[in-house]
Design a protein around this motif. Structure first.
Motif, PDB file in Angstrom:
ATOM      1  N   ALA A 195      42.569  55.388  34.752  1.00 48.35           N
ATOM      2  CA  ALA A 195      42.810  55.507  33.314  1.00 48.35           C
ATOM      3  C   ALA A 195      44.291  55.664  32.996  1.00 48.35           C
ATOM      4  CB  ALA A 195      42.027  56.690  32.745  1.00 48.35           C
ATOM      5  N   ALA A 196      45.072  56.212  33.959  1.00 49.57           N
ATOM      6  CA  ALA A 196      46.506  56.387  33.744  1.00 49.57           C
ATOM      7  C   ALA A 196      47.281  55.079  33.881  1.00 49.57           C
ATOM      8  CB  ALA A 196      47.062  57.426  34.713  1.00 49.57           C
ATOM      9  N   GLY A 197      46.603  54.000  34.327  1.00 48.87           N
ATOM     10  CA  GLY A 197      47.262  52.701  34.387  1.00 48.87           C
ATOM     11  C   GLY A 197      47.336  52.062  35.750  1.00 48.87           C
ATOM     12  N   ASP A 198      46.949  52.797  36.812  1.00 50.77           N
ATOM     13  CA  ASP A 198      46.964  52.224  38.154  1.00 50.77           C
ATOM     14  C   ASP A 198      45.657  51.466  38.378  1.00 50.77           C
ATOM     15  OD1 ASP A 198      47.332  51.536  40.753  1.00 50.77           O
ATOM     16  OD2 ASP A 198      47.423  53.573  41.554  1.00 50.77           O
ATOM     17  N   LEU A 199      45.682  50.167  38.091  1.00 52.43           N
ATOM     18  CA  LEU A 199      44.467  49.365  38.165  1.00 52.43           C
ATOM     19  C   LEU A 199      44.072  49.022  39.595  1.00 52.43           C
ATOM     20  CD1 LEU A 199      45.077  46.910  35.187  1.00 52.43           C
ATOM     21  CD2 LEU A 199      43.947  49.140  35.182  1.00 52.43           C
ATOM     22  N   THR A 200      44.907  49.367  40.556  1.00 52.92           N
ATOM     23  CA  THR A 200      44.577  49.090  41.964  1.00 52.92           C
ATOM     24  C   THR A 200      43.787  50.230  42.602  1.00 52.92           C
ATOM     25  OG1 THR A 200      46.683  50.024  42.729  1.00 52.92           O
ATOM     26  CG2 THR A 200      46.637  47.669  42.202  1.00 52.92           C
ATOM     27  N   LEU A 216      27.328  54.723  43.261  1.00 56.15           N
ATOM     28  CA  LEU A 216      28.163  54.877  42.066  1.00 56.15           C
ATOM     29  C   LEU A 216      29.610  54.513  42.372  1.00 56.15           C
ATOM     30  CD1 LEU A 216      28.412  55.777  39.119  1.00 56.15           C
ATOM     31  CD2 LEU A 216      28.726  58.117  39.934  1.00 56.15           C
ATOM     32  N   GLY A 217      30.097  54.916  43.562  1.00 57.85           N
ATOM     33  CA  GLY A 217      31.449  54.543  43.960  1.00 57.85           C
ATOM     34  C   GLY A 217      31.610  53.045  44.098  1.00 57.85           C
ATOM     35  N   ASP A 218      30.603  52.366  44.656  1.00 59.05           N
ATOM     36  CA  ASP A 218      30.656  50.900  44.754  1.00 59.05           C
ATOM     37  C   ASP A 218      30.680  50.262  43.364  1.00 59.05           C
ATOM     38  OD1 ASP A 218      30.664  50.964  47.514  1.00 59.05           O
ATOM     39  OD2 ASP A 218      28.472  50.862  47.667  1.00 59.05           O
ATOM     40  N   ASP A 219      29.884  50.811  42.442  1.00 54.87           N
ATOM     41  CA  ASP A 219      29.887  50.290  41.067  1.00 54.87           C
ATOM     42  C   ASP A 219      31.252  50.483  40.412  1.00 54.87           C
ATOM     43  OD1 ASP A 219      27.249  49.608  41.399  1.00 54.87           O
ATOM     44  OD2 ASP A 219      26.460  51.400  40.418  1.00 54.87           O
ATOM     45  N   PHE A 220      31.873  51.652  40.673  1.00 53.23           N
ATOM     46  CA  PHE A 220      33.208  51.893  40.121  1.00 53.23           C
ATOM     47  C   PHE A 220      34.208  50.878  40.672  1.00 53.23           C
ATOM     48  CE2 PHE A 220      37.431  53.709  40.692  1.00 53.23           C
ATOM     49  CZ  PHE A 220      37.746  54.091  39.401  1.00 53.23           C
ATOM     50  N   ASN A 221      34.161  50.644  41.981  1.00 54.01           N
ATOM     51  CA  ASN A 221      35.086  49.682  42.581  1.00 54.01           C
ATOM     52  C   ASN A 221      34.881  48.285  42.009  1.00 54.01           C
ATOM     53  OD1 ASN A 221      36.153  51.690  44.189  1.00 54.01           O
ATOM     54  ND2 ASN A 221      34.869  51.224  45.948  1.00 54.01           N
ATOM     55  N   SER A 222      33.619  47.906  41.814  1.00 52.00           N
ATOM     56  CA  SER A 222      33.339  46.594  41.234  1.00 52.00           C
ATOM     57  C   SER A 222      33.862  46.498  39.805  1.00 52.00           C
ATOM     58  CB  SER A 222      31.822  46.338  41.265  1.00 52.00           C
ATOM     59  OG  SER A 222      31.502  45.115  40.646  1.00 52.00           O
ATOM     60  N   MET A 223      33.644  47.565  39.019  1.00 49.54           N
ATOM     61  CA  MET A 223      34.142  47.589  37.646  1.00 49.54           C
ATOM     62  C   MET A 223      35.668  47.533  37.624  1.00 49.54           C
ATOM     63  SD  MET A 223      33.980  50.688  34.901  1.00 49.54           S
ATOM     64  CE  MET A 223      35.170  51.564  35.928  1.00 49.54           C
ATOM     65  N   ILE A 227      38.040  44.677  35.882  1.00 48.17           N
ATOM     66  CA  ILE A 227      39.006  45.027  34.833  1.00 48.17           C
ATOM     67  C   ILE A 227      40.413  44.631  35.252  1.00 48.17           C
ATOM     68  CG2 ILE A 227      40.073  46.953  33.606  1.00 48.17           C
ATOM     69  CD1 ILE A 227      37.384  48.331  33.573  1.00 48.17           C
ATOM     70  N   GLU A 228      40.745  44.876  36.512  1.00 44.53           N
ATOM     71  CA  GLU A 228      42.080  44.502  37.001  1.00 44.53           C
ATOM     72  C   GLU A 228      42.290  42.991  36.889  1.00 44.53           C
ATOM     73  OE1 GLU A 228      44.894  44.990  40.987  1.00 44.53           O
ATOM     74  OE2 GLU A 228      42.712  45.300  41.106  1.00 44.53           O
ATOM     75  N   ASP A 229      41.263  42.214  37.276  1.00 42.77           N
ATOM     76  CA  ASP A 229      41.387  40.756  37.181  1.00 42.77           C
ATOM     77  C   ASP A 229      41.577  40.318  35.730  1.00 42.77           C
ATOM     78  OD1 ASP A 229      41.093  40.551  39.883  1.00 42.77           O
ATOM     79  OD2 ASP A 229      38.947  40.115  39.826  1.00 42.77           O
ATOM     80  N   LEU A 230      40.830  40.936  34.812  1.00 47.07           N
ATOM     81  CA  LEU A 230      40.955  40.569  33.405  1.00 47.07           C
ATOM     82  C   LEU A 230      42.336  40.912  32.851  1.00 47.07           C
ATOM     83  CD1 LEU A 230      37.467  41.705  32.013  1.00 47.07           C
ATOM     84  CD2 LEU A 230      38.282  39.361  32.299  1.00 47.07           C
ATOM     85  N   VAL A 231      42.827  42.122  33.167  1.00 48.72           N
ATOM     86  CA  VAL A 231      44.127  42.547  32.645  1.00 48.72           C
ATOM     87  C   VAL A 231      45.247  41.698  33.233  1.00 48.72           C
ATOM     88  CG1 VAL A 231      45.773  44.450  32.575  1.00 48.72           C
ATOM     89  CG2 VAL A 231      43.362  44.895  32.165  1.00 48.72           C
ATOM     90  N   VAL A 232      45.190  41.468  34.546  1.00 50.05           N
ATOM     91  CA  VAL A 232      46.230  40.655  35.185  1.00 50.05           C
ATOM     92  C   VAL A 232      46.216  39.235  34.625  1.00 50.05           C
ATOM     93  CG1 VAL A 232      46.956  39.641  37.366  1.00 50.05           C
ATOM     94  CG2 VAL A 232      46.291  42.032  37.282  1.00 50.05           C
ATOM     95  N   SER A 233      45.001  38.691  34.427  1.00 51.95           N
ATOM     96  CA  SER A 233      44.907  37.345  33.859  1.00 51.95           C
ATOM     97  C   SER A 233      45.479  37.301  32.452  1.00 51.95           C
ATOM     98  CB  SER A 233      43.448  36.888  33.847  1.00 51.95           C
ATOM     99  OG  SER A 233      42.919  36.847  35.152  1.00 51.95           O
ATOM    100  N   GLN A 234      45.186  38.338  31.665  1.00 52.07           N
ATOM    101  CA  GLN A 234      45.705  38.387  30.304  1.00 52.07           C
ATOM    102  C   GLN A 234      47.230  38.486  30.303  1.00 52.07           C
ATOM    103  OE1 GLN A 234      44.764  41.923  28.119  1.00 52.07           O
ATOM    104  NE2 GLN A 234      44.912  40.913  26.130  1.00 52.07           N
ATOM    105  N   GLN A 235      47.774  39.340  31.153  1.00 51.61           N
ATOM    106  CA  GLN A 235      49.227  39.480  31.228  1.00 51.61           C
ATOM    107  C   GLN A 235      49.878  38.183  31.700  1.00 51.61           C
ATOM    108  OE1 GLN A 235      49.781  42.842  33.798  1.00 51.61           O
ATOM    109  NE2 GLN A 235      49.419  44.352  32.183  1.00 51.61           N
ATOM    110  N   ARG A 236      49.265  37.552  32.683  1.00 48.90           N
ATOM    111  CA  ARG A 236      49.822  36.285  33.183  1.00 48.90           C
ATOM    112  C   ARG A 236      49.783  35.214  32.098  1.00 48.90           C
ATOM    113  NH1 ARG A 236      46.482  35.534  36.914  1.00 48.90           N
ATOM    114  NH2 ARG A 236      47.603  36.684  38.531  1.00 48.90           N
ATOM    115  N   LEU A 237      48.667  35.187  31.331  1.00 53.00           N
ATOM    116  CA  LEU A 237      48.550  34.197  30.266  1.00 53.00           C
ATOM    117  C   LEU A 237      49.609  34.416  29.197  1.00 53.00           C
ATOM    118  CD1 LEU A 237      46.957  31.880  28.939  1.00 53.00           C
ATOM    119  CD2 LEU A 237      45.471  33.632  27.901  1.00 53.00           C
ATOM    120  N   GLN A 238      49.796  35.683  28.788  1.00 53.52           N
ATOM    121  CA  GLN A 238      50.810  35.962  27.775  1.00 53.52           C
ATOM    122  C   GLN A 238      52.209  35.609  28.277  1.00 53.52           C
ATOM    123  OE1 GLN A 238      50.386  40.058  26.664  1.00 53.52           O
ATOM    124  NE2 GLN A 238      48.506  39.718  25.499  1.00 53.52           N
ATOM    125  N   ARG A 239      52.457  35.942  29.539  1.00 55.86           N
ATOM    126  CA  ARG A 239      53.780  35.655  30.101  1.00 55.86           C
ATOM    127  C   ARG A 239      54.023  34.145  30.199  1.00 55.86           C
ATOM    128  NH1 ARG A 239      53.217  38.604  34.037  1.00 55.86           N
ATOM    129  NH2 ARG A 239      52.500  37.081  35.584  1.00 55.86           N
TER     130      ARG A 239
END
Length: 453
Positions: A195-200, A216-223, A227-239
């Motif tokens: 939540a603090a921003g470290d998507l890795t 539950l831990g596996d579900d968290f890792n999958s989520m 989310i990391e893929d979506l955010v990185v893709s969005q940032q790459r697209l904007q850039r």
């Protein structure tokens, strides 16, 4: 007791303590009513012997001799004898003794009372003892000093054993509770870091087995991965879009200058409008690139800088830019204030807010900046304008990218809705907070909180 660890630990301890207590109570009170066979034989032989002597005394000396024998036996040994005679109501017998003898006659065997302070034993008698049909012996009162409790009921024995058992059980409960809650603590830490921003951030599920917490831990890792893929893709697209737009904008500006030379002042107004919109678009692209760089590029958060010196420079630049609007920027701050962070990034964030305050202040107005250094809450920078303020329901949204309180007004003034978003993300990267409130006297107050050095 809000901690899950504490709740589970004390629940385990309470269950074990309750089990021990119930077991001790049952051990103490669950005594057999019956008498062992060997003890029955011994007690029966003794009562028969007493009764034989009593019958002999009755037959030789009558009731007086019988009574004398009973009194002598009581005085000598503390044992009291009671007899139930044939065809006699025995009204002089104590009720408890009479009931025990009646019960012995019904059962046809030796019985004893349930009282532990004065045990009573009753036995039915055969025809040779007539006119006596039942006899009862009341033993001397039980004295705990003379007759201590069995070892397993002795408090001096039980207290250390129970204490040792409770300590061992508590240690086992602690280890068990810790093993149950450790994955939950790990998951909570990972959630806070994410939540603090470290998507890795990911949860280590290699040692948790196949439990529900591991799932539950596996579900968290999958989520987190999605989310990391979506955010990185969005940032790459904007850039990528921002970079790609720079080239046609450059060609547009060149074409604009050629059009000015060939139009011979016949389309000056239209060309000026095209140039203005081109500059706005170029500014927006630059802000988008800055927004992506703040989120993706590493920054130095450990360099010490003088915040007072930085603010003094920003206020001087702001007063120079605000001359046309006759807005004056004033500041109240300590002589020196040390913080840690990026001088460039903090300067850009605070400058955006000051420019926004100048923009919305009326002509001849004032923008007030106040800096407070508090030991507990850190350094607080308050930037106040004299504008119209913001509707209460939109105060939290003004830091969102492209959000405008009044779209038409911002377009006329050249606003893009990205400046405050850049400020918020820059302050967040410094582990600070930023918020906005409407002042009672009018205008907007933006507060920035940074950790002091």
């Amino acid at each position: 007791m809000r901690s899950l660890f504490v709740k589970i630990f004390f629940s385990f301890v309470a269950i074990i303590f309750l089990s021990i207590t119930i077991g001790a109570i049952f051990t103490y009170y669950n005594k057999p009513e019956g008498i062992p066979h060997s003890l029955k034989n011994f007690a029966g032989a003794a009562i028969h012997q007493y009764t034989n002597h009593a019958v002999q005394a009755l037959r030789t000396g009558g009731d007086e001799a019988l009574q004398q024998y009973i009194e002598d036996l009581h005085a000598k040994s503390g044992i009291r004898l009671f007899f139930l005679f044939e065809a006699q109501h025995s009204t002089n017998l104590p009720p408890q003794i009479r009931k025990a003898m009646r019960r012995a006659i019904r059962r046809g065997e030796l019985v004893r009372s349930k009282r532990m302070d004065r045990p009573n034993i009753a036995i039915p008698l055969g025809p040779s003892f007539r006119p006596i049909i039942a006899a009862s012996v009341q033993l001397p009162p039980f004295n705990p000093v003379d007759h201590p409790r069995p070892l397993f009921l002795n408090p001096r024995f039980m207290a250390p054993k129970l204490l040792s058992l409770l300590i061992i059980a508590s240690l086992i409960c602690y280890l068990l509770t810790r093993s149950l809650t450790a994955p939950i603590r790990q998951l909570r830490t990972a959630t806070q870091t994410f939540a603090a921003g470290d998507l890795t951030t990911r949860v280590d599920t290699s040692t948790a087995g196949s439990s529900e917490i591991n799932q539950l831990g596996d579900d968290f890792n999958s989520m987190a991965e999605q989310i990391e893929d979506l955010v990185v893709s969005q940032q790459r697209l904007q850039r990528d879009i921002s970079h790609e737009l720079r080239s046609p904008l450059a060609r547009l500006n060149i074409a604009l200058e050629l059009a000015r030379q060939r139009s011979e002042d016949k389309a000056t107004a239209e060309l000026d409008r095209i140039e203005l919109e081109s500059e706005r678009l170029n500014k927006m692209i630059g802000q988008l690139l800055s927004l992506n760089q703040i989120d993706s590029q590493p920054i130095d958060l450990f360099t010490e800088l003088d915040l007072s010196q930085l603010l003094t420079k920003l206020v001087a630049d702001a007063n120079f830019e605000a001359q046309d609007k006759q807005v004056h920027v004033v500041i109240d701050q300590p002589a020196s204030l040390r913080v840690k962070g990026s001088n460039e990034l903090l300067g850009r964030a605070i400058e955006n807010i000051i420019r926004n305050a100048i923009h919305y202040s009326p002509e001849g107005g004032e923008v007030a900046i106040r800096v407070l250094s508090q030991e507990n809450s850190g350094t607080v920078i308050q930037i106040c304008d004299q504008g119209e303020g913001v509707p209460e329901q939109q105060l939290e949204k003004i830091f969102d990218p492209f959000f405008r309180v009044a779209a038409a007004r911002d377009r006329r003034s050249g606003g893009t809705g990205i400046g405050l978003a850049i400020s918020q993300r820059a302050i967040k990267r410094h582990n600070g907070t930023i918020s906005a409130t409407n002042r009672p006297s009018g205008g907007l107050e933006v507060s920035i909180t940074l950790a002091s050095f």
